[in-house]
Design an enzyme around this catalytic site. Structure first.
Site, mmCIF file in Angstrom:
data_model
loop_
_atom_site.group_PDB
_atom_site.id
_atom_site.type_symbol
_atom_site.label_atom_id
_atom_site.label_comp_id
_atom_site.label_asym_id
_atom_site.label_seq_id
_atom_site.Cartn_x
_atom_site.Cartn_y
_atom_site.Cartn_z
ATOM 1 N N ASN A 139 2.609 3.962 8.955
ATOM 2 C CA ASN A 139 3.447 2.775 9.100
ATOM 3 C C ASN A 139 3.051 1.845 7.969
ATOM 4 O O ASN A 139 1.874 1.564 7.805
ATOM 5 C CB ASN A 139 3.180 2.033 10.408
ATOM 6 N N HIS B 91 -4.822 -2.540 4.416
ATOM 7 C CA HIS B 91 -5.532 -1.525 3.629
ATOM 8 C C HIS B 91 -4.764 -0.194 3.727
ATOM 9 O O HIS B 91 -4.416 0.228 4.827
ATOM 10 C CB HIS B 91 -6.951 -1.370 4.190
ATOM 11 N N HIS C 226 -3.488 3.044 4.599
ATOM 12 C CA HIS C 226 -3.981 4.038 5.555
ATOM 13 C C HIS C 226 -2.827 4.594 6.374
ATOM 14 O O HIS C 226 -1.756 4.011 6.434
ATOM 15 C CB HIS C 226 -5.024 3.423 6.500
ATOM 16 N N HIS D 89 -8.638 -2.104 -1.356
ATOM 17 C CA HIS D 89 -7.980 -2.785 -0.241
ATOM 18 C C HIS D 89 -6.468 -2.932 -0.457
ATOM 19 O O HIS D 89 -5.693 -2.874 0.486
ATOM 20 C CB HIS D 89 -8.620 -4.160 -0.031
ATOM 21 N N CYS E 172 -12.136 -6.694 6.238
ATOM 22 C CA CYS E 172 -11.379 -5.467 6.499
ATOM 23 C C CYS E 172 -12.316 -4.348 6.967
ATOM 24 O O CYS E 172 -13.274 -4.002 6.290
ATOM 25 C CB CYS E 172 -10.636 -5.043 5.238
ATOM 26 N N GLN F 237 -2.151 7.376 10.065
ATOM 27 C CA GLN F 237 -2.750 7.704 11.359
ATOM 28 C C GLN F 237 -2.383 9.130 11.769
ATOM 29 O O GLN F 237 -1.437 9.711 11.246
ATOM 30 C CB GLN F 237 -2.244 6.744 12.434
#
Ligand SMILES: [Zn+2]
Length: 378
Positions: A184, A195, A197, A144, A73, A199
């Site tokens: 998303n 993982h 996250h 993770h 990752c 944007q």
């Protein structure tokens, strides 16, 4: 209180920012000793004459990482012999420039409507622009596995501070017209990395959806003297039928005309233009209510529900600041344990949605949803 930030540059020139929790020790500076790889050259914007919308074309994104296992990752911390995108052994929240951006890395102005250029010289170049802008990745945790719903209020607050920082800084960059913060979640909707996250896209134009909603907000303000979202908020709070949660500074409700099987809007009670306008008390409150709404959405079914969480912030150079009102929209296509709504002809071609469930029914389910029946799943 403000979140501490450390800044550095990755080997290939991309910016990286480490945001620290209030109770976290000072993070080491991220020193990237990977060999510098050339950055992909920017993509292209193509103008759709029929709709007046820019379409980004980024063919270099085909080679981007797809569902890596934990040991590969790129968002996990670096370990000896295994450098990742984040060159530290541990971190709280990290923001860095996307290695495979749809927009940028170059910045600059883009013509709002090149129809006139096309009328003068009907050519492809009249309808093409460099894909200026900026794409960033926001990593919520060094672990993770997990999701935004799992974050404790302290960490969620650090993420909110990171979003606020990026909203202010990106809005001030050359040619940026809108800062879009989003997440998303779920392979079902095309997520390529598990993982936790989100944007950020900093667009060199106002996004098509915002063009429509901004125009309506401006018109409402002109006709009534009131901001449109203020009226929507008053309507939903007085009805109560679609309310999911209410806190000191936010209301979470299923909108009256919900398009998706699951749709929740989280709206601040005070009119603000962006996340960066929220004060300390509002940020702390949001850090509790937002993960709680996500936990309730996850409580509806026996497996995690895919969703898109989208921050609708005012355009950088909006026509009437007194008309704008930032809010969050969470939507999911999941309509049953094993069923997703797919956009069919009416939705995909005409933008005319046909709903499957009533907003009142979804709100009633979310009001009582808990993760109790899925304990041990995570
Ligand atoms: Zn990871």
């Amino acid at each position: 209180m403000s979140t501490r930030i450390r800044r550095n540059t990755l080997a290939d020139g991309r910016e990286i920012l480490l945001f620290q929790d209030a109770d976290s020790p000072t993070a080491p500076l991220a020193e990237d000793d990977r060999p510098a790889e050339p950055r992909p050259t920017g993509g292209q914007l193509r103008f759709d004459l029929l709709t007046g919308e820019w379409v980004a074309v980024a063919t270099h994104r085909q080679s981007r990482t797809h569902l890596p296992v934990a040991a590969e990752c790129p968002l996990c911390p670096s370990a000896p012999g295994r450098p990742t995108e984040i060159p530290v052994a541990d971190y709280d929240v990290v923001v860095f420039e996307n290695r495979f951006p749809s927009l940028g890395p170059a910045l600059g102005e883009v013509t709002a409507d090149p129809r006139q250029h096309f009328a003068e010289a009907a050519s492809e170049s009249a309808l093409t622009a460099p894909a200026h802008g900026r794409c960033e990745v926001v990593v919520f945790s060094s672990a993770h596995n997990g999701s935004f719903a799992d974050l404790d209020p302290g960490r969620a607050r650090t993420v909110i501070d990171a979003w606020a920082n990026r909203t202010s800084e990106l809005a001030a960059r050359e040619g940026i017209e809108q800062v879009f913060v989003f997440e998303n979640r779920g392979e079902e909707i095309g997520v390529t990395m598990n993982h936790p996250h989100g944007q950020i896209y900093a667009y060199p134009f106002v996004a098509p959806h915002t063009v429509i909603t901004s125009a309506r907000a401006v018109q409402h303000r002109r006709e009534t003297g009131r901001p449109l979202m203020g009226d929507v908020l008053a309507f939903e709070r007085s009805s109560g039928e679609r309310m999911v949660l209410e806190s000191a500074h936010f209301s979470a409700f299923v909108p009256f005309a919900a398009r998706w099987p699951i749709e929740v809007h989280i709206v601040p009670h005070r009119q603000v233009l962006g996340i960066n306008d929220l004060d300390d008390a509002e940020r702390d409150d949001l850090a509790r209510i937002y993960p709680e709404v996500l936990r309730r959405i996850d409580g509806l079914y026996s497996t995690p529900t895919p969703y898109i969480a989208a921050w609708h912030q005012a355009p950088v150079n909006c026509e009437d600041r007194s008309a704008e009102w930032m809010h969050l929209e969470i939507t999911s296509p999941r309509r049953a344990e094993n069923k997703l709504k797919f956009l069919a002809g009416s939705e995909a071609a005409m933008g005319a949605f046909v709903g499957d469930v009533s907003a009142e029914e979804t709100a009633a389910r979310l009001r009582v949803a808990t993760l109790a029946h899925v304990d041990g799943r995570r």
